[in-house]
Every structure is written in C-alpha cells, then in structure tokens.
Scaffold this motif. Structure first.
Motif, short mmCIF file in Angstrom:
data_model
loop_
_atom_site.label_atom_id
_atom_site.label_comp_id
_atom_site.label_asym_id
_atom_site.label_seq_id
_atom_site.Cartn_x
_atom_site.Cartn_y
_atom_site.Cartn_z
N LEU A 142 1.15 -1.32 -0.02
CA LEU A 142 0.13 0.04 0.20
C LEU A 142 0.91 1.33 -0.49
O LEU A 142 0.49 2.05 -0.64
N PHE A 143 2.30 1.03 0.75
CA PHE A 143 3.02 2.73 0.62
C PHE A 143 3.78 2.84 -0.81
O PHE A 143 3.75 3.54 -1.14
N GLU A 144 3.87 1.21 -1.77
CA GLU A 144 4.45 1.74 -2.88
C GLU A 144 3.45 2.62 -4.33
O GLU A 144 3.62 3.03 -4.48
N SER A 145 1.63 1.72 -3.95
CA SER A 145 0.87 2.13 -4.32
C SER A 145 0.93 3.46 -4.19
O SER A 145 0.45 4.65 -4.98
N SER A 146 0.53 3.81 -2.99
CA SER A 146 -0.05 5.32 -2.90
C SER A 146 1.29 6.58 -3.02
O SER A 146 1.44 7.64 -3.44
N SER A 147 2.84 6.02 -2.86
CA SER A 147 4.22 6.84 -3.38
C SER A 147 3.74 6.85 -4.89
O SER A 147 3.72 8.54 -5.19
N LEU A 148 3.09 6.38 -5.92
CA LEU A 148 3.34 6.56 -6.63
C LEU A 148 1.80 7.27 -7.30
O LEU A 148 1.92 8.24 -7.83
N VAL A 149 1.15 7.19 -6.77
CA VAL A 149 -0.36 8.29 -6.82
C VAL A 149 0.30 9.58 -6.62
O VAL A 149 0.05 10.71 -7.09
N THR A 150 1.04 9.88 -5.33
CA THR A 150 1.65 10.72 -4.06
C THR A 150 2.29 11.46 -5.79
O THR A 150 1.81 12.71 -6.12
N ASN A 151 3.85 10.77 -6.49
CA ASN A 151 4.16 11.40 -7.09
C ASN A 151 3.80 11.99 -8.78
O ASN A 151 4.13 13.09 -8.80
N ALA A 152 2.80 10.81 -8.81
CA ALA A 152 1.60 11.43 -10.93
C ALA A 152 1.15 12.88 -10.09
O ALA A 152 1.15 13.90 -10.83
N LEU A 153 0.86 13.15 -8.61
CA LEU A 153 -0.14 14.17 -8.52
C LEU A 153 0.56 15.51 -8.50
O LEU A 153 0.59 16.67 -8.59
N LYS A 154 2.01 15.50 -7.31
CA LYS A 154 3.09 16.15 -7.69
C LYS A 154 3.41 16.65 -8.90
O LYS A 154 4.14 17.58 -8.57
N GLU A 155 3.14 15.37 -9.59
CA GLU A 155 3.84 16.31 -10.75
C GLU A 155 2.66 16.64 -11.73
O GLU A 155 2.75 16.76 -12.91
#
Length: 82
Positions: free
Chosen positions: A36-49
């Motif tokens: 869950l950390f990994e998938s939430s990190s990917l979404v976080t990064n996408a939103l930050k970008e």
C-alpha cells in the motif's frame, strides 16, 4: 485518508487528493504496509507532477491494495477476538 482521497479525485480537487494520499503514504510507511505504501507513493508522485491522468489510471491498483490491507487487518482482529 483513503476515503478523502477518493472523494477528492471524483471532485477533481487534486490538491486535496494529494494531501490525502500523501497522508496515507506516511501512515503506510510507519506501519510497514509495503504494498500500500508503494502504490500510494506512485499516486503521490503523479499528483505532485500534475499528471492527473496517471493518478487516475493508478486508482484501481491503490484501491485494491487498500482494501486487501484493510481486510487482512479485519481478519486478524476477528481472529484475536475468538
């Protein structure tokens, strides 16, 4: 945080969605919920970008990981009560 994230994405309130998923990411990191950390990190990064489409595309994976984690916690809790 997950419910707020989902609601914010539906409303296209990406700043609120980022805040919510970033909170979820931190909680998962602290509790060692790796998947869950990994998938939430990917979404976080996408939103930050500002890559909204990528974040939307990743929502099913994040949702799957979230509900799998929640179900394991519930199962564990129920097994301890028996």
């Amino acid at each position: 945080s997950f419910s707020l994230f989902e609601a914010s994405m539906v409303k296209k309130d990406y700043s609120e969605a980022l805040r919510a998923v970033h909170t979820l990411k931190g909680i998962c990191q602290n509790l060692s919920f790796t998947r869950l950390f990994e998938s939430s990190s990917l979404v976080t990064n996408a939103l930050k970008e500002n890559d909204w489409n990528k974040a939307v595309d990743m929502m099913p994976k994040l949702s799957k990981d979230y509900y799998e984690t929640i179900n394991v916690i519930k199962d564990f809790k129920n097994s301890r009560e028996e």
